[in-house]
Design a protein around this motif. Structure first.
Motif, short mmCIF file in Angstrom:
data_model
loop_
_atom_site.label_atom_id
_atom_site.label_comp_id
_atom_site.label_asym_id
_atom_site.label_seq_id
_atom_site.Cartn_x
_atom_site.Cartn_y
_atom_site.Cartn_z
N PRO A 38 0.80 -1.24 0.00
CA PRO A 38 0.00 0.00 0.00
C PRO A 38 0.82 1.28 0.00
O PRO A 38 0.33 2.34 -0.40
CB PRO A 38 -0.81 -0.10 1.30
N ASN A 39 2.07 1.23 0.47
CA ASN A 39 2.85 2.46 0.68
C ASN A 39 3.51 2.93 -0.60
O ASN A 39 4.20 2.17 -1.29
CB ASN A 39 3.91 2.22 1.76
N VAL A 40 3.33 4.21 -0.90
CA VAL A 40 3.88 4.81 -2.12
C VAL A 40 5.17 5.56 -1.82
O VAL A 40 6.18 5.41 -2.52
CB VAL A 40 2.84 5.77 -2.75
N HIS A 41 5.17 6.39 -0.78
CA HIS A 41 6.36 7.17 -0.44
C HIS A 41 6.29 7.59 1.02
O HIS A 41 5.21 7.86 1.55
CB HIS A 41 6.45 8.42 -1.32
N TYR A 235 8.46 7.77 -7.22
CA TYR A 235 7.39 6.94 -7.77
C TYR A 235 7.46 5.53 -7.21
O TYR A 235 8.49 5.07 -6.70
CB TYR A 235 7.46 6.90 -9.30
N LYS A 236 6.33 4.85 -7.32
CA LYS A 236 6.26 3.43 -7.02
C LYS A 236 5.46 2.75 -8.11
O LYS A 236 4.37 3.21 -8.48
CB LYS A 236 5.59 3.18 -5.68
N GLN A 237 5.99 1.67 -8.64
CA GLN A 237 5.23 0.88 -9.61
C GLN A 237 4.26 -0.02 -8.83
O GLN A 237 4.67 -0.78 -7.96
CB GLN A 237 6.17 0.02 -10.46
N THR A 238 2.99 0.12 -9.14
CA THR A 238 1.97 -0.70 -8.50
C THR A 238 1.64 -1.94 -9.32
O THR A 238 0.96 -2.85 -8.83
CB THR A 238 0.69 0.12 -8.26
N ALA A 246 8.89 -5.76 -6.66
CA ALA A 246 8.62 -4.39 -6.25
C ALA A 246 9.63 -3.47 -6.93
O ALA A 246 10.76 -3.88 -7.21
CB ALA A 246 8.70 -4.24 -4.74
N HIS A 247 9.20 -2.23 -7.19
CA HIS A 247 10.09 -1.26 -7.85
C HIS A 247 9.68 0.14 -7.42
O HIS A 247 8.54 0.56 -7.64
CB HIS A 247 9.98 -1.40 -9.38
N THR A 248 10.60 0.85 -6.77
CA THR A 248 10.40 2.26 -6.47
C THR A 248 11.57 3.03 -7.07
O THR A 248 12.61 2.45 -7.42
CB THR A 248 10.35 2.51 -4.95
N GLY A 249 11.41 4.34 -7.17
CA GLY A 249 12.49 5.12 -7.75
C GLY A 249 12.28 6.60 -7.57
O GLY A 249 11.31 7.05 -6.94
N ALA A 250 13.21 7.37 -8.11
CA ALA A 250 13.14 8.83 -7.99
C ALA A 250 13.93 9.48 -9.10
O ALA A 250 14.96 8.95 -9.56
CB ALA A 250 13.68 9.28 -6.64
N TRP A 251 13.43 10.62 -9.56
CA TRP A 251 14.17 11.53 -10.43
C TRP A 251 14.56 12.74 -9.58
O TRP A 251 13.71 13.26 -8.86
CB TRP A 251 13.30 12.00 -11.59
#
Length: 318
Positions: A38-41, A235-238, A246-251
């Motif tokens: 559930p957690n995005v950031h 961002y988070k890929q849902t 799982a995949h999260t990232g940032a620009w």
């Protein structure tokens, strides 16, 4: 809060892992977006090691909610108490506790307690919160159980990396290019399709088809949270490709005296059971790490270079 009815929920799970391992997972809230569905950031606003203040974004019944919470961490008792400072509607109050109970050297029980109130105690709002709390609590507890029970393998399945480019130009056009993701299908060659909604300013929900070097197309769904004041988009890929659990990232766009450094960061948990199915019967986790690193790095570097060209072109036309 005393003038409103307080609703309470309890969720728990038995885990075949030491209590210290379980507590370590729930205490590191900044890592939750990578580990908990559930957690995005999560932004840590303040911390002294015991008390911390967090800004959190998460999905609830299919919508993105954001709030600020305070947590008190008691590592000796393996307990974390939390209380939302500014709850997201329809809540008027929300708090609770994480409690890790030792069940022996290699077993534990994790209990998650919630108490909440809603304005005027409207039945439809109570039902909405109970449903969201139940769905998210079960997802989080199941995820803690899975991660804790395979903790010895987790280090091999998690990878983090960054790619950067240097831009001889202003930060504004670079950030603008990354923010206007709805334009990417006509600007970024490896993006075939992108559907975007932005119901709340700076919170983008998107579905995207990307083409890899071998010509295959992957569909992903993501939630992005944009911070124009600091030049960041997280961002988070849902919905992830098959190899990624799982995949999260940032620009990030960081200006200095002579230009801008633009960086793309990726944090990934590999889906171990998909390695041989996707890459072949003899494929290893190490090969999957290299494959994902190269594929994500190739696409993000291409996007970074396009952002650089966009900014430098804007400067040249002035």
């Amino acid at each position: 809060m005393s003038a409103e009815q307080v609703h309470r929920t309890t969720h728990d799970v038995e885990i075949a892992a030491p209590a210290a391992v379980v507590y370590g997972l729930i205490s590191d809230a900044v890592r939750w977006p990578l580990f908990f569905p559930p957690n995005v950031h999560v932004e840590q606003l303040e911390s002294d090691g015991t008390d911390e203040r967090l800004r959190m974004w998460a999905t609830a019944n299919g919508t993105v909610k954001s709030w600020t919470s305070r947590r008190r961490l008691d590592s000796a008792r393996r307990r974390i108490d939390f209380r939302q400072e500014v709850p997201a509607a329809p809540l008027t109050g929300m708090g609770g506790s994480w409690i890790v109970e030792e069940r022996g050297e290699a077993a534990s029980r994790l209990v998650l307690l919630h108490d909440f109130t809603v304005g005027e105690d409207r039945p439809e709002d109570v039902e909405w919160v109970e449903r969201a709390t139940d769905t998210n609590s079960r997802a989080e507890l199941d995820r803690v159980k899975d991660l804790a029970e395979r903790r010895p393998q987790l280090d091999a399945l998690v990878l983090s990396f960054e790619d950067s480019v240097r831009v001889e130009g202003p930060a504004g056009p670079v950030y603008d290019f990354l923010y206007r993701v709805g334009d990417w299908p006509r600007l970024v060659p490896h993006v075939d399709r992108l559907d975007l909604t932005e119901d709340a300013p700076g919170v983008q929900v998107m579905a995207m088809d990307t083409r890899t070097a071998d010509g295959s197309v992957h569909t992903t769904e993501s939630i992005r949270v944009c911070f124009p004041d600091t030049g960041r988009i997280v961002y988070k890929q849902t919905a992830t490709p098959a190899l990624m659990d799982a995949h999260t990232g940032a620009w990030s766009v960081v200006p200095d005296e002579t230009g801008v450094t633009v960086t793309s960061r990726h944090d990934v948990v590999l889906r171990e059971e998909a390695v041989t199915r996707v890459l072949g019967a003899d494929a290893t986790v190490e090969q999957a790490r290299r494959y994902v690193r190269e594929a994500l790095g190739r696409n993000s570097t291409a996007t970074l270079n396009l952002a650089r060209q966009h900014a430098e072109s804007a400067l040249a036309t002035r």
